[in-house]
Scaffold this active site. Structure first.
Site, short mmCIF file in Angstrom:
data_model
loop_
_atom_site.label_atom_id
_atom_site.label_comp_id
_atom_site.label_asym_id
_atom_site.label_seq_id
_atom_site.Cartn_x
_atom_site.Cartn_y
_atom_site.Cartn_z
N PRO A 2 8.70 -6.16 0.87
CA PRO A 2 8.33 -6.25 2.28
C PRO A 2 7.85 -7.63 2.70
O PRO A 2 6.96 -8.21 2.10
CB PRO A 2 7.20 -5.22 2.41
CG PRO A 2 6.69 -5.01 1.04
CD PRO A 2 7.84 -5.26 0.12
N GLU A 3 8.50 -8.16 3.69
CA GLU A 3 8.03 -9.39 4.34
C GLU A 3 7.68 -9.00 5.78
O GLU A 3 7.57 -7.82 6.08
CB GLU A 3 9.10 -10.48 4.27
CG GLU A 3 9.46 -10.82 2.81
CD GLU A 3 10.47 -11.94 2.65
OE1 GLU A 3 10.57 -12.78 3.57
OE2 GLU A 3 11.16 -11.98 1.63
N LYS A 61 1.97 -10.62 6.39
CA LYS A 61 2.28 -9.43 5.60
C LYS A 61 1.09 -8.51 5.44
O LYS A 61 1.17 -7.50 4.73
CB LYS A 61 2.79 -9.85 4.21
CG LYS A 61 4.00 -10.78 4.25
CD LYS A 61 4.29 -11.35 2.87
CE LYS A 61 5.10 -12.62 2.97
NZ LYS A 61 5.16 -13.33 1.67
N HIS A 95 4.24 7.51 -7.95
CA HIS A 95 3.32 6.38 -7.97
C HIS A 95 2.31 6.45 -6.83
O HIS A 95 1.88 5.42 -6.31
CB HIS A 95 4.09 5.07 -7.93
CG HIS A 95 5.04 4.91 -9.08
ND1 HIS A 95 4.61 4.75 -10.37
CD2 HIS A 95 6.39 4.93 -9.13
CE1 HIS A 95 5.66 4.66 -11.18
NE2 HIS A 95 6.76 4.77 -10.45
N ARG A 133 4.51 -0.99 -8.55
CA ARG A 133 4.10 -2.15 -9.35
C ARG A 133 2.66 -2.59 -9.11
O ARG A 133 2.20 -3.56 -9.69
CB ARG A 133 5.05 -3.31 -9.08
CG ARG A 133 6.34 -3.14 -9.85
CD ARG A 133 7.30 -4.28 -9.59
NE ARG A 133 8.47 -3.79 -8.91
CZ ARG A 133 9.52 -4.54 -8.61
NH1 ARG A 133 9.53 -5.82 -8.90
NH2 ARG A 133 10.56 -4.02 -8.00
N ARG A 289 10.71 -17.55 -9.92
CA ARG A 289 11.58 -16.62 -9.20
C ARG A 289 12.91 -17.32 -9.00
O ARG A 289 13.32 -18.09 -9.86
CB ARG A 289 10.95 -16.17 -7.88
CG ARG A 289 10.61 -17.30 -6.93
CD ARG A 289 9.62 -16.87 -5.90
NE ARG A 289 8.29 -16.73 -6.53
CZ ARG A 289 7.21 -16.36 -5.88
NH1 ARG A 289 7.30 -16.05 -4.63
NH2 ARG A 289 6.06 -16.31 -6.48
#
Length: 305
Positions: A2-3, A61, A95, A133, A289
């Site tokens: 998500p941005e 964000k 989760h 995560r 990345r």
DNA sequence: CAAGGCTCCTGATAGC
DNA sequence: TGCTATCAGGAGCCTT
């Protein structure tokens, strides 16, 4: 991942389905999800009980929900976080980290609090923070004293985002010129401009024909203006695609904008032809990345960094 | 103080 | 088959 556009979709979902409701109970199922709330899970839950959610706000964000005691629930989705509005009886997600229940129920409105319209539809649902995560999380913070935006104090360093009407292009350009860094690092620096992540950075740079390692000090004012225009365009396009998902119940506030497969020009397109010139798009390891770019359209800077 | 690197985490996937 | 390595990456925190 998500941005800004995905987070804005989440905010709209919260605005529609959660604002106005009163919290009945909070259950923390994984301590890491509230690690920024240093007083711990019990304190987090105790202080939210009985509070009404007054609004749903966003900067970059970050999301926050001001509640009726002057504090705000701050939320960050990290990489894999989701905020879901689910029926109470829906099975727990694998989760699931935090569950928030409200005083309204399917059985009927709380006494003296008749429900109509959206509120009636929302009754019987709960808010769930699901995060595989665990880079994301929730926490409770006071507002910066006197701040007109009601910003939680711990995100006072987060810059306005480019879709914020109060974002100042000129100040951003001045900051870029002053920095001794490279353009993609600057785009990802949330204290300079917020809401931009790896994906939209690569997309905006591709549209601007700028290499990610271009020193910020070499950008002219028109180049900065063009870059900001592309940042806004790519975000608005993603928002237009993702903005429909909050219309239905079970708010899909999960960051799936639908934008990814369709419209990306650079990100994730290694070895595929550049949509402008046909040259294969390259992927380079970058800051633990990846950066995707067209080696022809986005020439590296002359001077090695 | 600025800049850059490290680290947290889980699951999918590739490679041997 | 089953193990290990790699990758995804936001942002706080630490070092230089």
């Amino acid at each position: 991942m998500p941005e800004l556009p995905e987070v804005e979709v989440v905010r709209r979902g919260l605005e529609r389905w959660v604002v106005g409701r009163t919290i009945d109970s909070v259950e923390v199922l994984h301590p890491r999800a509230i690690r920024r709330h240093t007083a711990g899970a019990a304190d987090f839950a105790d202080r939210l009980r009985g509070r009404r959610v007054a609004a749903a706000r966003r900067r970059g964000k970050y999301l926050w929900l001001p509640v009726t005691d002057g504090h705000s629930v701050l939320a960050h989705l990290g990489m894999s976080g989701q905020l879901l509005v689910q029926p109470r009886k829906a099975p727990d997600e694998k989760h699931l980290r935090v569950r928030v229940r409200f005083t309204d129920t399917e059985a009927g409105p709380a006494a003296g609090d008749p429900l109509t319209g959206t509120a009636a539809e929302a009754a019987g649902t709960e808010l769930r923070f699901v995060d595989q995560r665990t880079f994301g999380g929730l926490s409770l913070h006071p507002t910066v004293p006197g701040d007109p935006d009601g910003l939680p104090d711990v995100i006072a360093h987060i810059a306005r985002d480019p879709l914020d009407p109060a974002f100042e292009d000129a100040a951003f350009h001045t900051a870029l010129r002053r920095r001794r860094t490279t353009i993609k690092r600057a785009l990802l620096d949330q204290s300079l401009i917020s809401g931009v992540g790896n994906i939209y950075a690569d997309e905006a740079l591709w549209r601007s024909r700028l290499h990610y390692d271009r020193p910020t000090a070499t950008l002219t004012r028109p180049r900065t203006t063009e870059l900001l225009g592309h940042v806004r365009d790519v975000m608005r396009a993603a928002l237009a695609v993702g903005g429909t998902s909050f219309d239905s119940l079970y708010v899909n506030v999960n960051g799936e904008s639908g934008y990814f497969e369709r419209s990306l020009d650079a990100y994730g397109r290694e070895d595929e032809p550049c949509r402008r010139c046909g040259t294969p798009v390259r992927r380079r390891p970058w800051m633990n990345r990846s950066s995707y770019f067209c080696p022809r359209c986005q020439r590296p800077p002359r001077v090695a960094a």
